[in-house]
Every structure is written in C-alpha cells, then in structure tokens.
Design a protein around this motif. Structure first.
Motif, short mmCIF file in Angstrom:
data_model
loop_
_atom_site.label_atom_id
_atom_site.label_comp_id
_atom_site.label_asym_id
_atom_site.label_seq_id
_atom_site.Cartn_x
_atom_site.Cartn_y
_atom_site.Cartn_z
N PHE A 39 -68.17 -23.95 -73.94
CA PHE A 39 -66.31 -24.40 -73.66
C PHE A 39 -66.08 -25.13 -75.22
CE2 PHE A 39 -63.64 -25.43 -70.27
CZ PHE A 39 -62.47 -26.28 -71.52
N SER A 92 -65.56 -31.39 -69.73
CA SER A 92 -66.41 -30.26 -69.93
C SER A 92 -67.26 -30.65 -71.07
CB SER A 92 -65.34 -28.97 -70.29
OG SER A 92 -66.63 -27.71 -70.47
N GLY A 144 -67.02 -29.04 -66.06
CA GLY A 144 -67.41 -27.50 -66.71
C GLY A 144 -68.81 -28.27 -67.29
N ARG A 173 -66.76 -28.20 -60.10
CA ARG A 173 -67.46 -28.17 -60.69
C ARG A 173 -68.26 -26.41 -60.54
NH1 ARG A 173 -72.06 -31.76 -58.29
NH2 ARG A 173 -73.58 -30.77 -60.23
N ALA A 176 -69.08 -24.19 -67.34
CA ALA A 176 -68.75 -24.58 -68.19
C ALA A 176 -67.71 -23.57 -68.98
CB ALA A 176 -69.11 -25.21 -69.64
N VAL A 179 -65.59 -23.00 -65.82
CA VAL A 179 -64.55 -23.63 -65.10
C VAL A 179 -63.18 -23.84 -66.48
CG1 VAL A 179 -64.21 -25.59 -66.12
CG2 VAL A 179 -65.96 -25.88 -64.51
N LEU A 203 -66.97 -20.83 -58.37
CA LEU A 203 -67.09 -22.83 -59.38
C LEU A 203 -66.99 -23.44 -57.45
CD1 LEU A 203 -64.22 -22.81 -61.01
CD2 LEU A 203 -66.35 -22.57 -61.82
#
Length: 560
Positions: A39, A92, A144, A173, A176, A179, A203
């Motif tokens: 991320f 994240s 994430g 959740r 990463a 998300v 997710l």
C-alpha cells in the motif's frame, strides 16, 4: 519524521467554502525497509483526496513513525464533532497482535521490530475503536493488512487477530492492495452499499453491518469548492517550488531523484523525508523489481492465477488465496532460480507470461500422464477380474476386492463372496460358528486374529482374513485423512477456491452435491472418488497433490 506528508487535508483544500460533515483519519505505512507492504504513499493520498472531495475533514499520515501516528491521531480527535456525518479511520501496513490488543507498526529507520517497543510505539487499534464507539451507526474502521510476516518471537503474533468491536462500529478488513483499491475508488462514492463493495473487492465485514449500509449518503457532505488532487499544500508557508520539486522526486521515487531534490533544496521542507527515502532505497536490493510488480496493480484473481501456476510447477505457495505472503515470495524465488532469472521474489509482466506458459505446458503434461495412468490401471483391473472370474476361487475374489475396493466389478465380486459365505455358514460346526459370531460382534483385528488362531482351518478363515485387511485399510485411510486434513487447512482455501473445486469435481462427474463452497460429506466422497480414480492418496481432503491434479485439469485457473 519518516515522511512529512502529514497534514490536515480538509482544512486547507478550499476549507472556507466547505460544509464538511464527515471526518477521517488515514494512516498508510508503506516502507518498513525490512518489511515491505503493498500500500504505497500515493494510494494513501488518493484515498484521502477522494474523501476530501466529498467534504470530509481528513487527517493524513504517510510512512509514519510512532510520534507521527500519535500526532495524527491527536489532530483527528480534536477536530471531531457531532455533526451527524460519517467517521472513518483507515489504517494500512503491518499489523501485529497480542492478548492485550492489536497494533499498526510504525515505520522505523532500521526496519527492525522490537516487540517490547511495539506495545509502546505501535498504533493501538483499541484507541481507534474507543473513539469510533462514540459515533455508533456511522463509525468505520478500514484495515489494509500487508502479506508480510515480521520476525516475532516472544509475545506478539503477526496479523490483526480478533478485534473487540464496540456496538455500532463497522470494521472492513482485507489485504492491503484490495483495501487500497476500495479506498481510492469506491469508499467515498455516494450511496455505495458497503456490503456489495466488500463482496466485489473480497473484503471482510465485522461488527455493525446492516444490509443497505453506506458510508457517504446523498446530501451527507458537501464537497469543498476548488478542491484539488494531491500533492497536498503546506499550510505553514508558501513554498510552491519546493513542493513541485518534491512531488517530482516522489513520482520518480529513486535515489537519484531524491538526491536531485536535496541538491536543489538543501534546506527544503522535505529534506528529512528525502534522506530517509534514499537510505531505504539503497538498503533495499530489489526496489525496482518491487515497484515494477506494484505498478502492474495485480488484482486478487491475477495473484491467485500466479499462485496456481507456481503450484502446478511444484513450488508450494502455502495457499491459493491471492495474498502474496512469505510462502508465495519463497515460491517465486525458487521458480526464478530454477528458470535462470534474477532471484528477487517479485514478478514483472514478462515473467508472469513466462510462468503462465510453463504452467500451461506442465498442466497438459499432467493431463496426458493421468490419462495414460488411468488407462493402465483400468487394463490391469480388467485383466485381474478376468483371471478371478475364470478360476472362480474365493481367494481370487477377495484379492480383487482388496486391490480394487472401489473397482468396476466390486458389486459382482461381493455377490459371489456373499453366496460363498452363506454356504459356509450353513455347513460350519456349532462351535466354529459361535466363535465366528463372537469375532464379528467385536469386529476388531484382534478378534479376527483370535478366531484364526483357534480355527486355522475354520469355515470362516478367508472371511476373517478379508475383514482384517479391510480394517487395516480403514486405519490407514484414517491416518491419511488426518495428514491430508492438516494439509488442506494449511492451504487457506477461501470460499471462491472451495466453490470452484466443487464445480470442477462436478464437471468430472464425481457428484460433489451442491456447489456452494461448503465441503460437506458429498464433497468429501467426491474427492475420494477423484483421488482413487487418479491413483492418489485417498483421504477425501484437498491435499497438495490433489490440488495440483485438479489445477492441471482446469480448476480455478480457467479465468486467466
């Protein structure tokens, strides 16, 4: 600071005309030096920008150390008000947990993780949940989680763990990268149903989750006039040239780019961040390879396909779940070494194509090999059956059943033996029959052996030997099942993988029952039939060898 991209976003992007009814805290830690996440800072800024465009007051911290995260959280808490709008906390990075709670790891200069320091310097999720509990029904914690597995020994465990979620708080959740996409593209969309988005981005939702829940409602927030995309202006000084040069350095994200910035702005606002990025880049040997893979923006299906290809080629990824953790990285390294490529654990577009081509060839080879083996097994079974049938001897029929317990001629063999057993029972003497009945009631290897010792030439000696063989076979199957069950659990099969496994078994005529992603007794029986037909260990569980054979036949990998 690790990166001076910490700012009150909503306060400075057209704040004078904004009617913000939403508040958000965004912390994205993307550079741990020793532990890399997927991320990046750019995606954090995109998520923050999307929320700001809807009128949120956003506090943003990127690649944050412990003090940066505390400062961001403090600023966020201070600006909260009870205006009826949504409250979002997006975190994240690398998470760890203990019996006392879960923590987002800070970014440190050396990349090392001190477990004792984490309890003091990590961002505690309990603090985020405590704040959100005051805004029931409109509080969202979005997490994430990177696929990295930090080296922990004492009292911390990698991952988020189980969260104690207050009433009225929604937790979203997932990996990463997934998300990140959701946060940047969909989270701030007006009227976007949370549960539908979670299904689309794969997710998990925990806590408060009504059917038609949305984060941004129609008319909930008013976007500020003149809002612009990141990079975010500094409220404390007019430093346009400095910021432009810093933005260019971030876009290049290379040691040379950051050195150019330092040469041009030796006293600039971002010198600390530039120096730390140079340190991180020079200490990471495969930085460019990692960036090349991240730039591909592989979605979950693409990552699953890579894991399936690696598995077909004999490189265990420790799961086909679309998450690139240590197992997948190790498998990529082994494949790269075997193929004669630079061993980095990261893949570029050409390598992915090469991997797919190799897996396709290997799958075709496995299919042909399986067809030959099936034909040979069928030929051997028919030959044995012809000999047994022609001779008509009891021992031959029992030999056939022992060798082919689910064979093509099982019913016929059992019918013949049933007639033989009935005739023998009618002819047996009284004590022989009574001892045999006693052995069958106990139905154990010891009881049948005792009968054979007492009656070595008894009327039921062949049947006793057959029962012993079947009981021993059942015991072996139980041992196989326990081992295979552990292997299946270690593969981390998700709902999609289970559903597609059932669909493939159904296509092969193995009768798995309803295709619903639930491995019930019908599925187990279908797996046993598949394993027996392919000469695999018969357990009813999806172990690695069974998965490879199913993969070669088309399971899951058909959606390239």
């Amino acid at each position: 600071m690790r990166n001076l991209a910490f700012a009150m976003v909503g306060a400075f992007l057209g704040a004078s005309s904004a009617l913000a009814n939403g508040d958000a805290l965004v912390i994205g830690n993307s550079q741990y030096t020793a532990v890399q996440t997927l991320f990046g800072a750019q995606r954090v800024a995109q998520a923050a920008s999307a929320l700001n465009a809807k009128g949120f007051d956003v506090t943003l911290a990127q690649d944050a150390g412990a003090s940066d995260m505390r400062k961001a959280f403090g600023e966020f808490a201070e600006m909260l008000d009870d205006d009826g709008g949504p409250v979002v906390i997006l975190l994240s990075g690398v998470f760890v947990h203990s019996v006392g709670g879960s923590y987002l790891l800070p970014v440190t200069g050396n990349g090392r993780i001190d477990e004792a320091d984490v309890l003091i310097q990590g961002f505690p999720l309990d603090a985020a949940l405590a704040v959100l509990s005051a805004y029931q029904g409109r509080a969202f914690l979005v997490l994430g989680e990177t696929g990295a597995e930090p080296d922990l020994n004492l009292f911390l465990t990698a991952g988020l763990g189980e969260l104690d979620i207050p009433q009225g708080v929604t937790v979203i959740r997932g990996p990463a990268m997934d998300v990140a996409r959701y946060a940047a593209r969909d989270m701030a969309r007006t009227g976007r149903f949370v549960r539908r988005a979670a299904i689309e981005y794969e997710l998990q939702i925990e806590g408060y989750a009504p059917q038609e829940q949305v984060i941004v409602r129609e008319g909930d927030v008013s976007p500020p006039r003149g809002a612009i995309d990141p990079p975010l202006p500094d409220p404390f000084a007019n430093r346009a040239a400095d910021d432009v040069s810093w933005r260019l350095a971030q876009e290049a994200d290379s040691a040379e780019g950051y050195k150019t910035y330092l040469n041009g702005f030796p006293d600039g606002a971002h010198v600390n961040a530039a120096r730390q990025r140079i340190s991180a880049l020079t200490s990471e040997p495969f930085y460019r390879e990692r960036r090349a893979e991240e730039d591909l923006e592989l979605d979950r299906d693409a990552r699953r396909a890579i894991q399936r290809d690696l598995t077909i080629l004999g490189h265990d990824t420790r799961g086909i779940d679309g998450v690139f953790g240590n197992g997948t990285r190790g498998a990529v390294r082994r494949w790269q070494e075997e193929t004669g490529l630079k061993v980095s654990s990261y893949l570029d577009r050409d390598q992915i194509a090469r991997l797919q081509a190799q897996a396709t060839r290997r799958a075709a080879e496995l299919e042909e090999e399986e067809k030959r083996q099936q034909a040979e097994r069928a030929r051997q079974e028919r030959a044995l059956w012809r000999r047994v049938r022609d001779r008509g001897e009891e021992a031959g029929f029992r030999e056939y059943l022992q060798k082919y317990p689910q064979g093509q001629f099982v019913d016929e063999a059992r019918a013949v033996l049933k007639a033989i057993d009935k005739q023998r029972a009618e002819q047996a003497v009284g004590q022989d029959r009574r001892d045999w009945n006693k052995a069958t009631q106990a139905n154990s290897v010891a009881a049948y052996n005792a009968y054979l010792r007492d009656w070595p030439n008894g009327a039921f000696r062949e049947e006793a030997k057959q029962q012993i063989a079947e009981l021993q076979f059942d015991a072996e199957r139980v041992r196989n099942s326990v081992q295979a069950r552990n292997e299946e659990q270690g593969m981390n099969l998700n709902f999609v993988a289970r559903q597609l496994t059932e669909r493939r078994l159904d296509q092969l005529g193995m009768k798995p029952g309803k295709v619903d992603g639930q491995f019930d007794e019908n599925t187990r029986a279908a797996l046993r039939r598949f394993q027996d037909a392919r000469g695999l260990r018969v357990s009813g569980y999806l172990d690695e060898q069974t998965m490879v054979r199913l993969l070669a036949g088309g399971i899951i990998g058909i959606d390239r």
